[in-house]
Motif scaffolding. Structure first.
Motif, PDB file in Angstrom:
ATOM      1  N   THR A 190     -10.570   0.929   7.417  1.00 53.41           N
ATOM      2  CA  THR A 190     -10.501   0.511   6.015  1.00 53.41           C
ATOM      3  C   THR A 190     -10.739   1.708   5.099  1.00 53.41           C
ATOM      4  O   THR A 190     -11.783   2.359   5.198  1.00 53.41           O
ATOM      5  CB  THR A 190     -11.551  -0.572   5.711  1.00 53.41           C
ATOM      6  OG1 THR A 190     -11.387  -1.661   6.613  1.00 53.41           O
ATOM      7  CG2 THR A 190     -11.417  -1.047   4.276  1.00 53.41           C
ATOM      8  N   PRO A 191      -9.783   2.032   4.211  1.00 51.58           N
ATOM      9  CA  PRO A 191     -10.010   3.136   3.280  1.00 51.58           C
ATOM     10  C   PRO A 191     -11.188   2.847   2.353  1.00 51.58           C
ATOM     11  O   PRO A 191     -11.368   1.730   1.889  1.00 51.58           O
ATOM     12  CB  PRO A 191      -8.695   3.219   2.491  1.00 51.58           C
ATOM     13  CG  PRO A 191      -7.681   2.555   3.359  1.00 51.58           C
ATOM     14  CD  PRO A 191      -8.420   1.468   4.084  1.00 51.58           C
ATOM     15  N   HIS A 192     -11.992   3.858   2.100  1.00 51.98           N
ATOM     16  CA  HIS A 192     -13.085   3.742   1.146  1.00 51.98           C
ATOM     17  C   HIS A 192     -12.499   3.519  -0.254  1.00 51.98           C
ATOM     18  O   HIS A 192     -11.398   4.005  -0.561  1.00 51.98           O
ATOM     19  CB  HIS A 192     -13.927   5.019   1.175  1.00 51.98           C
ATOM     20  CG  HIS A 192     -15.192   4.930   0.396  1.00 51.98           C
ATOM     21  ND1 HIS A 192     -15.253   5.186  -0.961  1.00 51.98           N
ATOM     22  CD2 HIS A 192     -16.459   4.609   0.779  1.00 51.98           C
ATOM     23  CE1 HIS A 192     -16.501   5.036  -1.376  1.00 51.98           C
ATOM     24  NE2 HIS A 192     -17.251   4.682  -0.346  1.00 51.98           N
ATOM     25  N   PRO A 193     -13.198   2.788  -1.143  1.00 52.75           N
ATOM     26  CA  PRO A 193     -12.678   2.581  -2.506  1.00 52.75           C
ATOM     27  C   PRO A 193     -12.356   3.876  -3.256  1.00 52.75           C
ATOM     28  O   PRO A 193     -11.504   3.868  -4.147  1.00 52.75           O
ATOM     29  CB  PRO A 193     -13.811   1.806  -3.194  1.00 52.75           C
ATOM     30  CG  PRO A 193     -14.485   1.063  -2.081  1.00 52.75           C
ATOM     31  CD  PRO A 193     -14.422   1.989  -0.895  1.00 52.75           C
ATOM     32  N   SER A 194     -13.015   4.963  -2.911  1.00 51.96           N
ATOM     33  CA  SER A 194     -12.740   6.244  -3.564  1.00 51.96           C
ATOM     34  C   SER A 194     -11.534   6.962  -2.964  1.00 51.96           C
ATOM     35  O   SER A 194     -11.123   8.011  -3.472  1.00 51.96           O
ATOM     36  CB  SER A 194     -13.968   7.164  -3.470  1.00 51.96           C
ATOM     37  OG  SER A 194     -14.222   7.518  -2.117  1.00 51.96           O
ATOM     38  N   ASN A 195     -10.956   6.404  -1.913  1.00 51.85           N
ATOM     39  CA  ASN A 195      -9.859   7.041  -1.177  1.00 51.85           C
ATOM     40  C   ASN A 195      -8.517   6.649  -1.803  1.00 51.85           C
ATOM     41  O   ASN A 195      -7.859   5.716  -1.358  1.00 51.85           O
ATOM     42  CB  ASN A 195      -9.930   6.631   0.296  1.00 51.85           C
ATOM     43  CG  ASN A 195      -8.811   7.233   1.123  1.00 51.85           C
ATOM     44  OD1 ASN A 195      -7.953   7.954   0.624  1.00 51.85           O
ATOM     45  ND2 ASN A 195      -8.825   6.940   2.412  1.00 51.85           N
ATOM     46  N   PHE A 196      -8.105   7.378  -2.847  1.00 51.57           N
ATOM     47  CA  PHE A 196      -6.833   7.083  -3.506  1.00 51.57           C
ATOM     48  C   PHE A 196      -5.650   7.492  -2.639  1.00 51.57           C
ATOM     49  O   PHE A 196      -4.573   6.890  -2.721  1.00 51.57           O
ATOM     50  CB  PHE A 196      -6.751   7.792  -4.857  1.00 51.57           C
ATOM     51  CG  PHE A 196      -7.700   7.240  -5.883  1.00 51.57           C
ATOM     52  CD1 PHE A 196      -7.481   6.001  -6.456  1.00 51.57           C
ATOM     53  CD2 PHE A 196      -8.816   7.959  -6.276  1.00 51.57           C
ATOM     54  CE1 PHE A 196      -8.347   5.487  -7.409  1.00 51.57           C
ATOM     55  CE2 PHE A 196      -9.696   7.460  -7.214  1.00 51.57           C
ATOM     56  CZ  PHE A 196      -9.455   6.216  -7.783  1.00 51.57           C
ATOM     57  N   ARG A 197      -5.811   8.509  -1.829  1.00 54.52           N
ATOM     58  CA  ARG A 197      -4.689   9.007  -1.040  1.00 54.52           C
ATOM     59  C   ARG A 197      -4.101   7.938  -0.132  1.00 54.52           C
ATOM     60  O   ARG A 197      -2.884   7.910   0.104  1.00 54.52           O
ATOM     61  CB  ARG A 197      -5.148  10.201  -0.189  1.00 54.52           C
ATOM     62  CG  ARG A 197      -4.008  10.890   0.570  1.00 54.52           C
ATOM     63  CD  ARG A 197      -4.556  11.944   1.528  1.00 54.52           C
ATOM     64  NE  ARG A 197      -3.506  12.741   2.101  1.00 54.52           N
ATOM     65  CZ  ARG A 197      -2.770  12.407   3.160  1.00 54.52           C
ATOM     66  NH1 ARG A 197      -2.966  11.225   3.740  1.00 54.52           N
ATOM     67  NH2 ARG A 197      -1.838  13.216   3.637  1.00 54.52           N
ATOM     68  N   ALA A 198      -4.946   7.048   0.385  1.00 59.00           N
ATOM     69  CA  ALA A 198      -4.490   6.053   1.355  1.00 59.00           C
ATOM     70  C   ALA A 198      -3.547   5.029   0.747  1.00 59.00           C
ATOM     71  O   ALA A 198      -2.819   4.354   1.476  1.00 59.00           O
ATOM     72  CB  ALA A 198      -5.692   5.341   1.978  1.00 59.00           C
ATOM     73  N   THR A 199      -3.539   4.905  -0.565  1.00 60.11           N
ATOM     74  CA  THR A 199      -2.798   3.815  -1.195  1.00 60.11           C
ATOM     75  C   THR A 199      -1.700   4.275  -2.156  1.00 60.11           C
ATOM     76  O   THR A 199      -1.017   3.436  -2.733  1.00 60.11           O
ATOM     77  CB  THR A 199      -3.757   2.902  -1.975  1.00 60.11           C
ATOM     78  OG1 THR A 199      -4.442   3.668  -2.967  1.00 60.11           O
ATOM     79  CG2 THR A 199      -4.789   2.274  -1.031  1.00 60.11           C
ATOM     80  N   ILE A 200      -1.506   5.578  -2.327  1.00 58.44           N
ATOM     81  CA  ILE A 200      -0.551   6.043  -3.336  1.00 58.44           C
ATOM     82  C   ILE A 200       0.892   5.912  -2.851  1.00 58.44           C
ATOM     83  O   ILE A 200       1.173   5.847  -1.655  1.00 58.44           O
ATOM     84  CB  ILE A 200      -0.821   7.505  -3.747  1.00 58.44           C
ATOM     85  CG1 ILE A 200      -0.571   8.461  -2.568  1.00 58.44           C
ATOM     86  CG2 ILE A 200      -2.215   7.660  -4.317  1.00 58.44           C
ATOM     87  CD1 ILE A 200      -0.581   9.916  -2.968  1.00 58.44           C
ATOM     88  N   GLU A 201       1.799   5.878  -3.816  1.00 53.38           N
ATOM     89  CA  GLU A 201       3.231   5.921  -3.511  1.00 53.38           C
ATOM     90  C   GLU A 201       3.578   7.304  -2.959  1.00 53.38           C
ATOM     91  O   GLU A 201       3.046   8.319  -3.405  1.00 53.38           O
ATOM     92  CB  GLU A 201       4.043   5.662  -4.784  1.00 53.38           C
ATOM     93  CG  GLU A 201       3.779   4.326  -5.446  1.00 53.38           C
ATOM     94  CD  GLU A 201       4.338   3.165  -4.650  1.00 53.38           C
ATOM     95  OE1 GLU A 201       5.390   3.338  -4.013  1.00 53.38           O
ATOM     96  OE2 GLU A 201       3.719   2.083  -4.664  1.00 53.38           O
ATOM     97  N   ASP A 202       4.496   7.335  -1.988  1.00 55.31           N
ATOM     98  CA  ASP A 202       4.894   8.617  -1.401  1.00 55.31           C
ATOM     99  C   ASP A 202       6.352   8.545  -0.980  1.00 55.31           C
ATOM    100  O   ASP A 202       6.853   7.481  -0.590  1.00 55.31           O
ATOM    101  CB  ASP A 202       4.008   8.962  -0.203  1.00 55.31           C
ATOM    102  CG  ASP A 202       4.098  10.427   0.191  1.00 55.31           C
ATOM    103  OD1 ASP A 202       4.567  11.237  -0.637  1.00 55.31           O
ATOM    104  OD2 ASP A 202       3.706  10.774   1.320  1.00 55.31           O
ATOM    105  N   ASP A 203       7.029   9.671  -1.075  1.00 54.44           N
ATOM    106  CA  ASP A 203       8.425   9.779  -0.667  1.00 54.44           C
ATOM    107  C   ASP A 203       8.714  11.257  -0.432  1.00 54.44           C
ATOM    108  O   ASP A 203       8.705  12.056  -1.382  1.00 54.44           O
ATOM    109  CB  ASP A 203       9.347   9.216  -1.756  1.00 54.44           C
ATOM    110  CG  ASP A 203      10.824   9.425  -1.443  1.00 54.44           C
ATOM    111  OD1 ASP A 203      11.148   9.805  -0.306  1.00 54.44           O
ATOM    112  OD2 ASP A 203      11.654   9.210  -2.347  1.00 54.44           O
ATOM    113  N   PRO A 204       8.973  11.669   0.819  1.00 50.71           N
ATOM    114  CA  PRO A 204       9.204  13.092   1.091  1.00 50.71           C
ATOM    115  C   PRO A 204      10.446  13.654   0.415  1.00 50.71           C
ATOM    116  O   PRO A 204      10.584  14.878   0.286  1.00 50.71           O
ATOM    117  CB  PRO A 204       9.333  13.139   2.622  1.00 50.71           C
ATOM    118  CG  PRO A 204       9.648  11.744   3.037  1.00 50.71           C
ATOM    119  CD  PRO A 204       8.976  10.862   2.044  1.00 50.71           C
TER     120      PRO A 204
END
Length: 339
Positions: free
Chosen positions: A88-102
């Protein structure tokens, strides 16, 4: 037996701007990929990420960099913060939930001030230096001081050794202000590179007894603030483009103006005043080669009326979280159909 120094790096729970943290793990085998770096625990109660009665948090390695800043066999390991279950990502972990597209490419221009004795390098003990004018891309002791160029050149070398792709560095408009430019493909890759480059600069400055000031407007008055201009392009923008698509994209950026400002870093109202090459924080505009616009459109973009290539959002600020900045741009782009 050789030992390998793995510096695990993460973002803490401080708000509105997280701090970089790091601690060294010793390993007996050289990591070839990020999968060779195991999860590792830390005390979240000391980083505003857990209560003392249940302080365990976990570091999940996500990006691996060679570390030329230390002797021996060394690596920098960018990590996400996870809850004790490890999934489970920590609430401070924004990286785990951001939009991404290489296929979305980003170039971030990180501006900052170098400080010593609580003032920018080269500033007098009392009062101010000469007005802005000769400092941008300047040369000579009067313009850039004695150790600043040594620091920024060494920082560039360390970043290149780490595999962080730089497009350029330069002295900026205000005295004591500098910039480095990072290019990468995808939100997560570019943001990882910026955070690691920030870490490298902070650690490097320790030996010079110099601080890095990331605040977007460290002092008020007739002085430029610090931004982190976000250059971006999608595969569609690079290969197809077109004026009709561009205008719809600008409409989407204007519609989402407030959401962008919320993601682009705190205290931006101090910087986005409508002066000093910025558009006012409560307005949105675009313009060709207009450094006072919200989004600057390069001449190359409109060449032969193609409206094709990259754009520059000038509103993100120097202390913003690049994960949130890149993700917010990508979310807006996704609102505009390409067919």
């Amino acid at each position: 037996m050789a030992k390998y120094k793995l510096e695990y790096i993460w973002l803490d729970g401080y708000q509105p701007v997280p701090n970089l943290r790091g601690k060294t793990r010793l390993a007996s085998e050289e990591p070839k990929t990020i999968e060779d770096c195991p999860m590792w625990g830390f005390d979240g109660s000391s980083t505003q990420q857990a209560e003392g009665s249940s302080s365990d948090c976990l570091l999940k390695p996500v990006a691996l960099y060679p570390d030329a800043g230390r002797s021996g066999n060394c690596f920098l390991v960018m990590c996400e913060v996870m809850m004790p279950d490890g999934t489970t990502p920590h609430p401070s972990n924004f990286r785990a939930t951001i939009e991404d597209d290489p296929d979305t490419w980003f170039g971030l221009e990180q501006e900052y001030f170098l400080y010593q004795d609580k003032r920018p390098l080269g500033w007098p003990e009392d009062g101010f230096p000469d007005p802005q004018g000769e400092y941008y891309t300047g040369v000579g002791y009067a313009n850039v001081g004695g150790i600043a160029r040594e620091i920024v050149d060494e920082h560039l070398d360390l970043c290149l050794a780490a595999g962080i792709n730089h497009e350029g560095i330069n002295a900026e408009v205000a005295k004591g202000q500098w910039e480095f430019q990072v290019f990468a493909k995808g939100s997560k890759s570019c943001a990882d590179d910026i955070w690691i480059a920030r870490y490298i600069l902070l650690r490097l400055c320790e030996k010079y007894e110099v601080d890095v000031e990331w605040h977007c407007k460290p002092f008020l008055g007739d002085w430029n603030g610090s931004g982190m201009h976000c250059n971006f392009s999608t595969k569609y923008m690079r290969e197809v483009g077109g004026k009709d698509y561009f205008l719809k994209l600008m409409d989407a950026f204007e519609k989402n103006k407030d959401e962008h400002i919320a993601a682009y870093g705190p205290d931006n109202h101090l910087r986005l005043t409508g002066l000093h090459e910025t558009q006012s924080i409560d307005k949105f505009s675009w313009g060709i080669a207009d450094r006072g616009a919200s989004i600057r459109v390069p001449h190359s973009f409109v060449k032969d009326d193609k409206y094709q290539g990259y754009l520059e959002d000038r509103r993100p600020n120097s202390q913003g979280d690049p994960y949130q900045i890149c993700s917010r741009v990508l979310k807006t782009i996704a609102e505009v159909p390409t067919s």
